[in-house]
Design a protein around this motif. Structure first.
Motif, PDB file in Angstrom:
ATOM      1  N   LEU A   1       0.825  -1.219   0.000  1.00  0.00           N
ATOM      2  CA  LEU A   1       0.000   0.000   0.000  1.00  0.00           C
ATOM      3  C   LEU A   1       0.854   1.261   0.000  1.00  0.00           C
ATOM      4  CD1 LEU A   1      -2.742  -1.052   2.553  1.00  0.00           C
ATOM      5  CD2 LEU A   1      -3.038  -0.648   0.090  1.00  0.00           C
TER       6      LEU A   1
ATOM      7  N   ILE B   1      -9.026  -5.171  -0.100  1.00  0.00           N
ATOM      8  CA  ILE B   1      -8.571  -4.157  -1.047  1.00  0.00           C
ATOM      9  C   ILE B   1      -8.039  -4.859  -2.290  1.00  0.00           C
ATOM     10  CG2 ILE B   1      -6.997  -2.192  -1.405  1.00  0.00           C
ATOM     11  CD1 ILE B   1      -8.765  -1.677   0.966  1.00  0.00           C
TER      12      ILE B   1
ATOM     13  N   VAL C   1     -13.146  -3.429  -2.057  1.00  0.00           N
ATOM     14  CA  VAL C   1     -12.913  -2.095  -2.620  1.00  0.00           C
ATOM     15  C   VAL C   1     -11.885  -2.210  -3.740  1.00  0.00           C
ATOM     16  CG1 VAL C   1     -12.055   0.231  -2.142  1.00  0.00           C
ATOM     17  CG2 VAL C   1     -13.267  -1.045  -0.342  1.00  0.00           C
ATOM     18  N   PHE C   2     -12.232  -1.717  -4.921  1.00  0.00           N
ATOM     19  CA  PHE C   2     -11.224  -1.691  -5.993  1.00  0.00           C
ATOM     20  C   PHE C   2     -11.528  -0.574  -6.991  1.00  0.00           C
ATOM     21  CE2 PHE C   2     -14.196  -5.274  -6.688  1.00  0.00           C
ATOM     22  CZ  PHE C   2     -14.772  -4.942  -7.909  1.00  0.00           C
TER      23      PHE C   2
ATOM     24  N   VAL D   1     -10.433   4.084  -4.483  1.00  0.00           N
ATOM     25  CA  VAL D   1      -9.336   3.426  -3.761  1.00  0.00           C
ATOM     26  C   VAL D   1      -9.270   3.970  -2.337  1.00  0.00           C
ATOM     27  CG1 VAL D   1      -7.920   2.962  -5.793  1.00  0.00           C
ATOM     28  CG2 VAL D   1      -7.659   5.131  -4.590  1.00  0.00           C
ATOM     29  N   LEU D   2      -8.518   3.273  -1.491  1.00  0.00           N
ATOM     30  CA  LEU D   2      -8.431   3.778  -0.128  1.00  0.00           C
ATOM     31  C   LEU D   2      -7.457   4.949  -0.072  1.00  0.00           C
ATOM     32  CD1 LEU D   2      -6.412   1.431   2.218  1.00  0.00           C
ATOM     33  CD2 LEU D   2      -6.187   1.483  -0.253  1.00  0.00           C
TER      34      LEU D   2
ATOM     35  N   VAL E   1     -11.216   2.053   7.425  1.00  0.00           N
ATOM     36  CA  VAL E   1     -10.589   2.318   6.137  1.00  0.00           C
ATOM     37  C   VAL E   1     -11.284   3.544   5.542  1.00  0.00           C
ATOM     38  CG1 VAL E   1     -10.272   1.402   3.798  1.00  0.00           C
ATOM     39  CG2 VAL E   1     -10.086  -0.130   5.780  1.00  0.00           C
TER      40      VAL E   1
ATOM     41  N   LEU F   1     -11.898   5.889   2.302  1.00  0.00           N
ATOM     42  CA  LEU F   1     -11.784   5.828   0.851  1.00  0.00           C
ATOM     43  C   LEU F   1     -11.703   7.217   0.251  1.00  0.00           C
ATOM     44  CD1 LEU F   1     -14.412   3.023   0.099  1.00  0.00           C
ATOM     45  CD2 LEU F   1     -11.997   2.811   0.731  1.00  0.00           C
TER      46      LEU F   1
ATOM     47  N   VAL G   1      -8.064  -6.146   7.474  1.00  0.00           N
ATOM     48  CA  VAL G   1      -7.931  -5.738   6.076  1.00  0.00           C
ATOM     49  C   VAL G   1      -7.084  -6.784   5.346  1.00  0.00           C
ATOM     50  CG1 VAL G   1      -7.009  -3.946   4.522  1.00  0.00           C
ATOM     51  CG2 VAL G   1      -7.991  -3.286   6.747  1.00  0.00           C
TER      52      VAL G   1
ATOM     53  N   VAL H   1      -5.102  -7.209   1.686  1.00  0.00           N
ATOM     54  CA  VAL H   1      -4.648  -6.418   0.549  1.00  0.00           C
ATOM     55  C   VAL H   1      -4.149  -7.334  -0.567  1.00  0.00           C
ATOM     56  CG1 VAL H   1      -3.106  -4.555  -0.207  1.00  0.00           C
ATOM     57  CG2 VAL H   1      -3.865  -4.637   2.180  1.00  0.00           C
TER      58      VAL H   1
ATOM     59  N   ILE I   1      -3.237  -6.193  -4.228  1.00  0.00           N
ATOM     60  CA  ILE I   1      -3.226  -5.142  -5.254  1.00  0.00           C
ATOM     61  C   ILE I   1      -2.162  -5.395  -6.326  1.00  0.00           C
ATOM     62  CG2 ILE I   1      -4.318  -3.392  -3.818  1.00  0.00           C
ATOM     63  CD1 ILE I   1      -1.537  -2.248  -3.214  1.00  0.00           C
TER      64      ILE I   1
END
Ligand code: FDA
Ligand code: NAD
Length: 401
Positions: A103, A143, A166-167, A201-202, A216, A218, A229, A231, A233
């Protein structure tokens, strides 16, 4: 004068590709003490997709575990380990795979928090399971809408956790799925209680006084309270040791059809290798286990029996299994898309047609024979004159090719 050992063959990395290369060396006959594997991980190579402890290691191989290689010198044919040992080789197979993107690389801090999880190796998997168990009945934010996001979201739901994904893209699995295919999986996930927040995105995490993530934030202003969370990505190939020494392409080490890099004593396999895909006439780096296994076997054949080994001729193959769903994809997802089957049922698929030929095939809920049929049909790249006719024939087209 310096501390060191010498081997004929050295495999750098201890993942899937390394394990399959070692198995192939042993199958074809390698003498005691000729082959060495160096891995940063404290365990022998294992099947990463299952993250099980099914180790891939035959006997008679020198194993240097828990040892990071910190530099390589391809002119001198040596590797220097973090423990200060120099290991020399005649032939090196680079199987360093890839690392998870963090991240922090997108400007968000908090990867080190105890309830933020990544998933790449067995250590990550053990940690994820512990965090997941401590959050059962609570909330999780996932994420990323790729493979890790989709597969982990399903596991979290099965473990009775409320999941929000979330994306940034408009739909899940954007690298492969069309919007229509994605909607099938998203609808299924929604029925399982998964909440999707797409197109954003966050921007940051909220932490409690112990440094645990509690929410989180956003970029669209939403705040999601959470207990954990996950992740996923994307990844970056581990090429750092060879930058400036070997030719790179597509983010990986460029190799020819023998999996040989720009230095003839160095081969590359698995996620880190960018190899020519004959079927499509271009160079690709594939991040999938079938490609890791087959490129490993081919490289060893090319090393031990070069005169009997042709160029690697690989049909790209991706798959996933979540809940009761299971899909396979072969080939390339370019061109016109033709759907078949019943998208409100449990079996459907799609073909991709480019420049008048079938180039890609997707199937959800197929039988073993049906998957074999779409693989075979895709490899043959048959000419397609009429898309409507292909749609009418559906799966039947692949079955009778
Ligand atoms: P891999 O990452 O497996 O191994 C690299 C090795 O190199 C590691 O042991 C690492 O420690 C070592 N290394 C790196 N740098 C080093 C250094 N400097 N010194 C020493 N050692 C070093 N694919 C698929 O097709 N279907 C699936 O279902 C799944 N499922 C799946 C689940 C999960 C959780 C993950 C993380 C990945 C998948 N994949 C997958 C992808 C698949 O696992 C992946 O393509 C292969 O593991 C690639 O194999 P490699 O050997 O190239 O890299
Ligand atoms: P991925 O490339 O499949 O997906 C990355 C996702 O990250 C994208 O879909 C996108 O939604 C998201 N993303 C990108 N930038 C972002 C940002 N700034 N903020 C939030 N989200 C962002 O990668 P992954 O899911 O992390 O998987 C890692 C690797 O593991 C891949 O190589 C994958 O092929 C492999 N893997 C494969 C399987 C399988 O084949 N079944 C299963 C698990 C993992």
């Amino acid at each position: 004068t310096e501390m060191g050992r010498a081997f004929v063959y050295v495999i750098l990395g201890g993942g899937v590709a390394a394990g399959y290369a070692a198995l192939e060396f042993v199958k074809r006959g390698v003498s005691q003490g000729e082959l060495c594997i160096i891995s940063e991980e404290p365990v022998a190579p294992y099947e990463r997709p299952a993250l099980s402890k099914g180790f891939l290691l035959p006997e008679g191989i020198e194993l240097v575990l828990g040892t990071r290689v910190k530099s390589a010198d391809v002119k001198r044919k040596t590797l220097l380990t973090a423990t200060g040992e120099t290991i020399s080789y005649k032939i090196l197979i680079v199987a360093t795979g890839a690392r998870s993107l963090k991240l922090e690389e997108f400007g968000v801090n908090g990867s080190d928090a105890e309830n933020v999880c990544y998933l790449r190796d067995v250590a990550d998997a053990n940690r994820l399971v512990n965090v997941m168990q401590s959050c059962a009945g609570g909330n999780a934010v996932v994420i990323g809408g790729g493979y890790i996001g989709m597969e982990c979201a399903a596991s979290l739901v099965i473990n009775k956790t409320n999941v929000t994904m979330v994306f940034p893209e408009a739909h899940c699995m954007a690298r492969l799925f069309t919007p229509k295919i994605a909607s099938y999986y998203e609808d299924y996930y929604k029925l399982k209680g998964v909440n999707f927040i797409k197109g954003t995105v966050l921007s940051s995490f909220d932490f409690d006084s112990n440094g645990k993530v509690t929410a989180v934030n956003l970029r669209d202003g939403t705040k999601l309270s959470t207990d954990m969370v996950v992740v996923g990505i994307g990844i970056r190939p581990n090429t750092g040791l060879f930058e400036g020494q070997l030719t790179l392409e597509k983010g990986g080490i460029k190799v020819n059809g023998m999996l040989q890099s720009s230095n003839s004593s160095v081969y590359a396999i698995g996620d880190v290798a960018a190899f020519p895909v004959k079927l499509f006439g271009d160079t690709r780096r594939l991040e999938h286990v079938d490609s890791a296994r087959k490129s490993a076997r081919h490289a060893v054949a090319a090393i031990l029996e070069p005169e009997k080994t042709g160029e690697f001729d690989y049909l790209p193959f991706f798959y996933s299994r979540v809940f009761t769903l299971s899909w396979q994809f072969y080939g390339d997802n370019v061109g016109d898309v033709v759907y078949y089957g019943d998208m409100s049922g449990s079996t459907f698929g799609a073909y991709w047609v480019s420049k008048g030929h079938l180039v890609g095939s997707f199937l959800e809920g197929g039988t073993k024979e049906e998957y074999e049929a779409i693989a075979k049909a895709t490899r043959l790249k048959p000419e397609i004159e009429d898309l409507d006719e292909l749609e009418r024939q559906g799966l039947g087209f692949a079955v009778k090719v």
